[in-house]
Design a protein around this motif. Structure first.
Motif, PDB file in Angstrom:
ATOM      1  N   ALA A   3       3.189 -28.468   9.417  1.00 20.80           N
ATOM      2  CA  ALA A   3       4.384 -28.408  10.541  1.00 20.80           C
ATOM      3  C   ALA A   3       4.931 -26.600  10.309  1.00 20.80           C
ATOM      4  O   ALA A   3       4.965 -25.694  11.214  1.00 20.80           O
ATOM      5  N   ARG A   4       5.072 -26.121   9.042  1.00 24.21           N
ATOM      6  CA  ARG A   4       5.643 -24.702   8.822  1.00 24.21           C
ATOM      7  C   ARG A   4       4.384 -23.760   9.331  1.00 24.21           C
ATOM      8  O   ARG A   4       4.630 -22.569   9.671  1.00 24.21           O
ATOM      9  N   LEU A   7       5.000 -23.601  12.937  1.00 25.22           N
ATOM     10  CA  LEU A   7       6.232 -23.154  13.294  1.00 25.22           C
ATOM     11  C   LEU A   7       6.543 -21.695  12.965  1.00 25.22           C
ATOM     12  O   LEU A   7       7.339 -20.789  13.889  1.00 25.22           O
ATOM     13  N   ASN A 456      16.062 -31.378  11.856  1.00 24.05           N
ATOM     14  CA  ASN A 456      14.861 -32.349  11.744  1.00 24.05           C
ATOM     15  C   ASN A 456      15.064 -33.798  12.593  1.00 24.05           C
ATOM     16  O   ASN A 456      14.597 -34.667  12.364  1.00 24.05           O
ATOM     17  N   GLY A 476       9.156 -33.179  10.484  1.00 22.98           N
ATOM     18  CA  GLY A 476       8.859 -32.398  11.706  1.00 22.98           C
ATOM     19  C   GLY A 476      10.157 -31.666  11.870  1.00 22.98           C
ATOM     20  O   GLY A 476      11.165 -31.612  10.946  1.00 22.98           O
ATOM     21  N   VAL A 515       8.116 -30.437  16.961  1.00 24.21           N
ATOM     22  CA  VAL A 515       6.958 -30.369  16.197  1.00 24.21           C
ATOM     23  C   VAL A 515       6.888 -31.382  14.781  1.00 24.21           C
ATOM     24  O   VAL A 515       7.648 -31.603  14.356  1.00 24.21           O
ATOM     25  N   ASP A 516       5.770 -32.211  15.354  1.00 25.92           N
ATOM     26  CA  ASP A 516       5.697 -33.235  13.984  1.00 25.92           C
ATOM     27  C   ASP A 516       5.493 -32.736  12.646  1.00 25.92           C
ATOM     28  O   ASP A 516       4.946 -31.786  12.547  1.00 25.92           O
ATOM     29  N   ALA A 517       5.317 -33.612  11.709  1.00 24.81           N
ATOM     30  CA  ALA A 517       5.079 -33.330  10.373  1.00 24.81           C
ATOM     31  C   ALA A 517       3.343 -32.719  10.239  1.00 24.81           C
ATOM     32  O   ALA A 517       2.934 -32.075   9.407  1.00 24.81           O
ATOM     33  N   GLN A 518       2.748 -33.066  11.311  1.00 23.78           N
ATOM     34  CA  GLN A 518       1.398 -32.708  11.232  1.00 23.78           C
ATOM     35  C   GLN A 518       0.989 -31.305  11.862  1.00 23.78           C
ATOM     36  O   GLN A 518      -0.023 -30.641  12.268  1.00 23.78           O
ATOM     37  N   GLY A 519       2.106 -30.692  12.500  1.00 28.92           N
ATOM     38  CA  GLY A 519       2.225 -29.597  13.180  1.00 28.92           C
ATOM     39  C   GLY A 519       1.911 -29.738  14.754  1.00 28.92           C
ATOM     40  O   GLY A 519       1.623 -28.636  15.369  1.00 28.92           O
ATOM     41  N   SER A 542      -0.634 -25.655  19.291  1.00 30.34           N
ATOM     42  CA  SER A 542       0.794 -25.613  18.603  1.00 30.34           C
ATOM     43  C   SER A 542       1.641 -24.565  19.039  1.00 30.34           C
ATOM     44  O   SER A 542       1.357 -23.783  20.104  1.00 30.34           O
TER      45      SER A 542
END
Length: 558
Positions: A3-4, A7, A456, A476, A515-519, A542
């Motif tokens: 995710a980072r 983002l 989040n 996320g 955006v979820d934890a998987q980006g 993304s």
């Protein structure tokens, strides 16, 4: 980590619309586009506010969704791409080299002395950044007419929203020509705080049309990126001048973009103005909150650290609250309160008897939030123990009778046990569009389910009962929520006029780009009443962190 990476680094353009994968179901009545603004390329940057502007759009129609995103074609971005480094000062990122500093310093004189800069780069160097990365709104005759219709159709005997007549006409005759005329009458305005950071953008393609040159002589070095929509379809905002200046409150024609000053508020410190990102407004008043967070120009130019990014925090000076009467019938009234910091306003409205102005906003104890948003913090995440600073939704009561004391108590919390309800950090506030500047019950916002260093979750807060409903995305990040009224509210409004029924204030949906934890980027659709997820549109690309945006219905009204 995924995710980072999505983002806070570089977003890739998606010029052509690409269909998203819908999970769950998106109501057929949701027809329009959510357009969001925010930083797109953070590669060379130090702060969340610095990324080069990227507009993203998700279009909904018939339960399906399509996405696209495109960079705003600014001089700051062109200069970065040409030079391979930052040339124009961003919020907290200075130019990348001594040569870059020199280019920016010489840019204002390049037209008079063509030999100062190489011909290949002279046209692309702005005298200050024009990076329009903060907000986007609709302008043009169609946008102004739709806002006027929506605000003035709110029924006073019971809540309800009447459908815009232009929408009904386009549905009834299906006139392609009329829709094309509406499209020409509607454009997007991407803006930031800096003088040159206003660009017109085509709402269909997201292609940059041109940089805005305002047709007036209103003094302006900076501006609030949060113009307020008035019931007559105009915009209310303020510009800043310094040193030895202040805030110029103005009304703006939404079609010609011409501005007319209605009041001037001098700065407390002429050589060090306060940073004021947002302001409160109704149809009759503007309220400027001059909190004790002051610009340090040497720190900005040099990129030096200070109390809050490159700014100075002086809590002993408290907050000055300036109340401007827009028709000029009363002089500007200035109050003081104990110190607090803020970034965004939720809403403002007058009391029933007209004696008090209620200003609802997100309140921080200090300005640490600007340090929380440094990219070196955001890219590492909460595992280092860094938590996003608390921010509570509070109400500041300001008397309008001008007979009370000049010293006011500070804002009061609107929700008890905020931490237990996951709303001890809230931001990006939104209310029913017809109730901006009016009494309301529900506020929608981002929130933080801790431990976390950024928003989040999404919260719906009932100000009448203090009940809070939270939707959470573990790992996320959630975006600014936008409430969209259900079309049935129009029928309820008509019934309310006869005293037989009233539409619920939360009858509709809330959409948010997340955006979820998987980006993976997706548009979330919540039922506004139950706060349950109806569906989501997962994008095949993304999307970086988003700031503010606008919902544009399919007919072109806003």
């Amino acid at each position: 980590m995924a995710a980072r990476q999505a983002l806070f680094y570089e977003g890739i353009e998606q010029v052509d619309e690409d269909e998203a994968a819908v999970q769950g179901s998106i109501p057929d009545w949701l027809a329009g586009s959510l357009v969001m603004n925010g930083g797109g390329d953070y590669t060379p940057m130090r702060h969340l506010f610095d990324g080069y502007g990227l507009l993203s759009k998700v279009r909904l129609e018939g339960g399906r969704a399509w996405g696209s995103q495109r960079y705003i074609d600014t001089k700051a971005l062109k200069a970065y791409r040409h030079n391979g480094q930052v040339v124009a000062n961003e919020f907290a990122t200075p130019p990348g080299s001594l040569w870059a500093y020199m280019q920016q310093a010489l840019a204002p004189f390049a037209a008079l002395f063509p030999g100062l800069l190489p011909k290949s780069i002279a046209p692309t160097i702005p005298p200050m950044t024009d990076n329009a990365c903060v907000n986007v709104l609709t302008v043009g005759s169609a946008a102004a007419a739709a806002t006027k219709q929506q605000r003035n159709s709110t029924n006073t005997s019971g809540f309800g929203i009447a459908a815009a007549s232009s929408n009904d006409t386009s549905r009834s005759n299906g006139s392609t020509q009329q829709q094309q005329q509406q499209q020409r009458a509607l454009q997007l305005l991407a803006i930031t705080e800096d003088l040159f950071g206003s660009y017109l953008v085509d709402p269909a393609s997201l292609q940059t049309v041109k940089q805005v040159q305002y047709p007036d002589r209103l003094p302006c070095i900076m501006q609030s990126p949060h113009p307020a929509l008035q019931s007559d379809g105009s915009l209310l905002n303020f510009s800043r001048t310094f040193p030895f200046g202040g805030s110029h409150v103005y009304l703006q024609d939404r079609t010609t973009l011409a501005r007319e000053e209605v009041a001037f508020v001098p700065d407390r410190h002429w050589l060090a103005p306060a940073w004021m990102h947002d302001f409160a407004s109704t149809d009759r008043h503007a309220v400027l909150l001059e909190h004790p967070l002051y610009l340090d120009f040497l720190g900005m130019v040099g990129g030096w650290e200070n109390d809050a990014a490159w700014m100075k925090w002086r809590p002993e000076e408290g907050v000055r609250v300036h109340v401007v009467t827009l028709d000029g019938s009363k002089p500007v009234r200035t109050f003081t309160t104990p110190a607090f910091a803020y970034v965004h306003i939720g809403n403002a409205f007058e009391s029933a008897d007209g004696s008090m102005l209620h200003v609802d906003l997100g309140v921080f104890e200090d300005a640490q939030i600007l340090n929380d948003l440094k990219l070196q913090v955001l890219r590492h995440g909460p595992e280092q123990g860094r938590q996003v600073s608390p921010c509570s939704y509070m109400r500041l009561d300001v008397p309008l009778d001008c007979t009370g004391p000049l010293r006011l108590p500070g804002p009061k919390p609107l929700v008890a046990d905020a931490a237990a309800k996951h709303v001890d950090f809230v931001d990006y506030f939104n209310v029913h569009p017809a109730l901006k500047g009016r009494s309301y019950r529900y506020v929608y916002s981002t929130c933080a389910v801790r431990p976390t260093h950024i928003n989040n979750g999404l919260a719906k807060t009932d100000l009448a009962t203090q009940e809070v409903k939270v939707w959470h995305s573990p790992g996320g990040v959630t975006g600014e929520p936008h409430f969209i009224p259900h079309p049935s509210a129009a029928a309820a409004a008509a019934a309310a006029a006869d005293g037989t029924a009233a539409a619920a204030e939360d009858a509709g949906a809330v959409v948010s780009q997340c955006v979820d934890a998987q980006g993976r980027a997706f548009l979330l659709v919540l039922d506004a009443a139950s706060w349950s997820e109806l569906g989501r549109a997962v994008l095949p690309y993304s999307t970086p962190y988003r700031f503010h945006g606008v919902w544009v219905p399919s007919e072109g009204a806003a």
